[in-house]
Design a protein around this motif. Structure first.
Motif, PDB file in Angstrom:
ATOM      1  N   ASP A 230       1.004  -1.200  -0.080  1.00 42.83           N
ATOM      2  CA  ASP A 230      -0.217   0.087   0.062  1.00 42.83           C
ATOM      3  C   ASP A 230       1.005   1.213  -0.034  1.00 42.83           C
ATOM      4  O   ASP A 230       1.478   1.525   0.973  1.00 42.83           O
ATOM      5  N   ILE A 231       1.179   1.984  -1.183  1.00 46.59           N
ATOM      6  CA  ILE A 231       1.957   3.204  -1.326  1.00 46.59           C
ATOM      7  C   ILE A 231       0.805   4.428  -1.448  1.00 46.59           C
ATOM      8  O   ILE A 231       1.557   5.301  -2.231  1.00 46.59           O
ATOM      9  N   GLY A 232      -0.461   4.120  -1.318  1.00 46.52           N
ATOM     10  CA  GLY A 232      -1.332   5.137  -1.482  1.00 46.52           C
ATOM     11  C   GLY A 232      -1.470   5.537  -3.093  1.00 46.52           C
ATOM     12  O   GLY A 232      -1.536   4.566  -3.798  1.00 46.52           O
ATOM     13  N   PRO A 233      -1.684   6.824  -3.445  1.00 48.98           N
ATOM     14  CA  PRO A 233      -1.932   7.025  -4.683  1.00 48.98           C
ATOM     15  C   PRO A 233      -0.764   7.193  -5.488  1.00 48.98           C
ATOM     16  O   PRO A 233      -0.832   7.400  -6.999  1.00 48.98           O
ATOM     17  N   THR A 234       0.442   6.765  -5.254  1.00 47.15           N
ATOM     18  CA  THR A 234       1.423   6.789  -5.972  1.00 47.15           C
ATOM     19  C   THR A 234       1.708   5.440  -7.118  1.00 47.15           C
ATOM     20  O   THR A 234       1.439   4.543  -6.424  1.00 47.15           O
ATOM     21  N   LEU A 249      12.941   4.421   0.903  1.00 48.44           N
ATOM     22  CA  LEU A 249      12.907   3.551  -0.454  1.00 48.44           C
ATOM     23  C   LEU A 249      12.856   4.645  -1.480  1.00 48.44           C
ATOM     24  O   LEU A 249      12.182   5.384  -1.810  1.00 48.44           O
ATOM     25  N   TYR A 250      14.103   4.448  -2.301  1.00 50.21           N
ATOM     26  CA  TYR A 250      14.191   5.338  -3.701  1.00 50.21           C
ATOM     27  C   TYR A 250      13.585   4.455  -4.791  1.00 50.21           C
ATOM     28  O   TYR A 250      14.370   3.329  -4.946  1.00 50.21           O
ATOM     29  N   ASN A 257      12.070  10.864 -15.546  1.00 45.26           N
ATOM     30  CA  ASN A 257      13.217  11.286 -15.186  1.00 45.26           C
ATOM     31  C   ASN A 257      13.054  11.868 -13.712  1.00 45.26           C
ATOM     32  O   ASN A 257      13.146  13.313 -13.609  1.00 45.26           O
ATOM     33  N   ALA A 258      12.612  11.001 -12.854  1.00 42.04           N
ATOM     34  CA  ALA A 258      12.409  11.436 -11.719  1.00 42.04           C
ATOM     35  C   ALA A 258      12.720  10.034 -10.430  1.00 42.04           C
ATOM     36  O   ALA A 258      12.867   8.844 -11.219  1.00 42.04           O
ATOM     37  N   ILE A 259      13.014  10.628  -9.191  1.00 39.77           N
ATOM     38  CA  ILE A 259      12.823   9.590  -8.330  1.00 39.77           C
ATOM     39  C   ILE A 259      11.873   9.714  -7.243  1.00 39.77           C
ATOM     40  O   ILE A 259      11.835  10.834  -6.643  1.00 39.77           O
ATOM     41  N   ASP A 260      11.105   8.891  -7.113  1.00 40.78           N
ATOM     42  CA  ASP A 260       9.989   8.837  -6.044  1.00 40.78           C
ATOM     43  C   ASP A 260      10.507   8.315  -4.732  1.00 40.78           C
ATOM     44  O   ASP A 260      11.375   6.796  -4.791  1.00 40.78           O
ATOM     45  N   VAL A 261      10.462   8.962  -3.630  1.00 40.97           N
ATOM     46  CA  VAL A 261      10.974   8.596  -2.377  1.00 40.97           C
ATOM     47  C   VAL A 261       9.832   8.210  -1.562  1.00 40.97           C
ATOM     48  O   VAL A 261       8.909   9.242  -1.334  1.00 40.97           O
ATOM     49  N   GLY A 271       3.581   1.951   2.588  1.00 39.89           N
ATOM     50  CA  GLY A 271       4.321   3.073   2.440  1.00 39.89           C
ATOM     51  C   GLY A 271       4.041   4.220   2.147  1.00 39.89           C
ATOM     52  O   GLY A 271       2.933   4.453   1.510  1.00 39.89           O
ATOM     53  N   THR A 272       4.661   5.669   2.349  1.00 38.93           N
ATOM     54  CA  THR A 272       4.279   6.946   2.257  1.00 38.93           C
ATOM     55  C   THR A 272       5.023   7.504   1.476  1.00 38.93           C
ATOM     56  O   THR A 272       6.174   7.680   1.647  1.00 38.93           O
ATOM     57  N   ALA A 273       4.474   8.405   0.374  1.00 43.78           N
ATOM     58  CA  ALA A 273       5.419   9.218  -0.402  1.00 43.78           C
ATOM     59  C   ALA A 273       5.767  10.540   0.310  1.00 43.78           C
ATOM     60  O   ALA A 273       5.389  11.073   1.281  1.00 43.78           O
TER      61      ALA A 273
END
Length: 324
Positions: A230-234, A249-250, A257-261, A271-273
């Motif tokens: 469960d990482i929500g809307p990500t 977590l990266y 062209n991005a890193i979501d953390v 997990g939470t963004a």
């Protein structure tokens, strides 16, 4: 076995750090500070035509980058940016996609569409073991090391590959195929991609680029049963390399062209963004990530170049770790 898996995985992981997200500048005028106060480059070039994908960094300040073009492994000195090929590849039919270094100077290499898993000795620069896995549609993509095994993803088939390791990391003589079940959904293109462990070390985390528009899966290493984290809307439709530092977590989202953390719970079930790292000036489709000190290094794979040539330029860039 489960307790040993957890304890020793956590021993090898970096601790999480606290604070707000800090994004570091890149480019020729930027630098990082080494242990002796020297200013280190935050980016460095790779050989033209190299076509990088994976990166790994051990306890010493050297980055190892694999080549899709020829299967070479290039070592770069993080203090200077200088480097050279330390493992010579076998040509375009034997690429290196993901790679990891262990404490004894071994490199574990994912061979992509060759279906090969290879182990190289950095002392000699030679490949010491080669295993062929899967079928003619297999793509061995990424790898993570746990205390008792090297685990590899297959992007085109719903399964992982487990190479058992001895007490000093020596690879076994056979690879075990672990089918993925439970919540796992296999797409028609690249599905499984990056892999790491949960913060408590008891399970594996695998990016699924297809399920539910791109998701993170928690996989039981004993059974292969996958459950959606469960990482929500990500969403992770372009999720590639995973880098776990403590509970942070990266997730490299290459074509974005991005890193979501994300901040995970210990079991890796939720997990939470925290933030998203972008750098339009320097990110050119980064794929994977490795850490040294306070910086995270990423090779620019430039997958947006439809017909790379021997003259196509490539590089490695870096950003500061997120303090969260």
């Amino acid at each position: 076995m489960q307790r040993s898996f957890a304890r020793r995985s956590l021993f090898g992981a970096a601790a999480a750090v606290g604070g707000a997200a800090l994004l570091g500048p890149l480019g020729g005028t930027a630098s990082a500070t080494g242990a002796a106060g020297r200013r280190w480059p935050t980016g460095f070039p790779l050989p033209d035509g190299f076509r990088p994908e994976g990166i790994t960094i051990g306890s010493k300040p050297y980055a190892y980058i694999g080549s899709i073009a020829r299967g070479d492994v290039y070592r770069a000195d993080l203090a200077t940016g200088d480097g050279r090929v330390v493992v010579k590849g076998l040509g375009p039919e034997h690429p290196v996609i993901g790679l990891k270094i262990d404490a004894w100077g071994r490199l574990f290499l994912s061979g992509g569409v060759s279906g090969e898993i290879r182990v190289a000795d950095l002392r000699t620069g030679t490949v010491t073991k080669t295993f062929t896995v899967g079928t003619d549609v297999t793509m061995v993509n990424d790898v993570i090391l746990t205390p008792d095994a090297a685990w590899f993803t297959d992007s085109f088939e719903p399964q992982l590959y487990k190479l058992p390791l001895g007490r000093r990391g020596e690879p076994g003589n056979r690879v075990i195929t672990v089918p993925l079940t439970g919540d796992w959904v296999q797409g028609t293109a690249i599905t499984a991609n990056g892999i790491t462990t949960t913060p408590d070390g008891r399970a594996l985390l695998v990016v699924n680029d297809f399920a539910d528009g791109g998701s993170l899966m928690r996989v039981d290493p004993r059974t292969g049963v996958a459950r959606t984290v469960d990482i929500g809307p990500t969403l992770l439709p372009n999720g590639d390399g995973l880098l776990l530092l403590g509970r942070t977590l990266y997730v490299v989202q290459q074509r974005q062209n991005a890193i979501d953390v994300l901040r995970l719970d210990d079991a890796g079930t939720k997990g939470t963004a925290i933030t998203r790292i972008t750098d339009p000036e320097h990110f050119r489709v980064p794929t994977t990530a490795a850490v040294h000190g306070d910086r995270i290094y990423l090779p620019n794979a430039r997958f947006d170049v439809t017909e790379p040539t021997p003259e196509t330029d490539y590089d490695v860039v870096s950003v500061r770790r997120v303090h969260a």
